[in-house]
Structure formats: structure tokens, C-alpha cells
Design an enzyme around this catalytic site. Sequence first.
Site, PDB file in Angstrom:
ATOM      1  N   TYR A  21       0.835  -1.199   0.000  1.00 24.03           N
ATOM      2  CA  TYR A  21       0.000   0.000   0.000  1.00 24.03           C
ATOM      3  C   TYR A  21       0.876   1.258   0.000  1.00 24.03           C
ATOM      4  CZ  TYR A  21      -3.442   3.485   1.382  1.00 24.03           C
ATOM      5  OH  TYR A  21      -4.230   4.607   1.427  1.00 24.03           O
ATOM      6  N   GLU A  43     -11.632   4.346   3.671  1.00 25.59           N
ATOM      7  CA  GLU A  43     -11.347   5.318   4.730  1.00 25.59           C
ATOM      8  C   GLU A  43     -12.521   5.430   5.699  1.00 25.59           C
ATOM      9  OE1 GLU A  43      -8.533   6.446   5.472  1.00 25.59           O
ATOM     10  OE2 GLU A  43      -7.375   6.259   3.633  1.00 25.59           O
ATOM     11  N   TRP A  51      -5.777   0.554  10.243  1.00 26.94           N
ATOM     12  CA  TRP A  51      -5.646   0.521   8.783  1.00 26.94           C
ATOM     13  C   TRP A  51      -5.278  -0.888   8.333  1.00 26.94           C
ATOM     14  CZ3 TRP A  51      -7.780   2.689   5.053  1.00 26.94           C
ATOM     15  CH2 TRP A  51      -7.275   2.621   3.766  1.00 26.94           C
TER      16      TRP A  51
END
Length: 184
Positions: A21, A43, A51
Site C-alpha cells: 500500500y 477510509e 488501517w
Amino acid sequence: MSYCNAVENMTGDRRALHKAYHDFLYGFPIHDDNELFGRLILEINQAGLSWETILKKEQAFRNAYDNYDIKKIAAYTENDRERLLADAGIIRNRLKINATIENAKTIQKLQKEYGSFEKWLEHHHPLSKEEWVKLFKKTFKFTGGEIVNEFLMSIGYLPGAHDADCKIYHEILKTEPLWAQTGN
């Protein structure tokens, strides 16, 4: 500790997940409306969670939400809501699911008015973080300060995704992110 440093200090599968990522997605501009919406979905779903949890579930989100197809998601029915609430691969939060469906409808309206979700973002750029948060809260469901900040950093609209000494920072500069064009 910055995300750049944190990723470098991780090991094993965890490092591989975050590094993919960090190195190839985080901070790079996105020009496809469905992918932009997909990032917003992630998000929103990250709120209150790590995350890492979201990264592990990204493919499940993509599958559950029809590859982030805005048109399909905007047409979701109550059966789709129930399907999503029963899907153990994603975050089964009714508020987040409802927000995603309503936000898809909102993006369709923005596409009609501005030509695309991306053009709506460009139309409002540059704004300060505070101005962006106010605009997103007025426009979308379930979008607070951290969600908006991370979303905009992750797509190159706000600076801060990478440290200046991170090699990926210099790769992102080559893509001419909007924050660099306005001198933020």
C-alpha cells in the site's frame, strides 16, 4: 512515528501488506471515479479500526461492493444492505454501509454536475484541510476530519502521505500531485 518509518520497522506478512500500500498506492493520484470512491469507502470503514484491518479486507470490500462501481452501489436495495450486513469479510456496520450507498448516490449527482467525482475534487482544489472537512461533511455521510484528511492525502490532494526523505515521496512528486502544484 510516520507511516513511512512504521512500515520499515514492520516484519513478515504485516510488512508486506503495508509496504504494498505504502509503495504503490498511498499518496498517488487516482483518476478513476470508481477507484476514488473505493478509497473513500475504505477510509470510512477504517474509522475506529486499524488501517491494517482494512488492508486485509480490501479484496473482500471490492467483491462485496461490486468492484466499487458507483452506479451499481447507488442502486443497492434493502436486500443488498442485508447482504452486506451479513458479509463477514467486510466491516458490518449499518451506519457505514448506509453511508456508502448514500455517498454513491451523491457522487452520481456530482458526476452529472461536474462531469466526474475527480472533477468535483479538482473544482474545489486547493482548500485547507479544515475547508475540505467542512465541504465533505456538507456533501457526504460519515466523513469526519480524519477520514477526509486520510482520503485526500491518500489520493494526492493534501500533503503528508510520506516523509520528504522517503523514496516513495519522490516517486509521487513525479506524478505531480495537486498539493505539490499549489505549493502546499
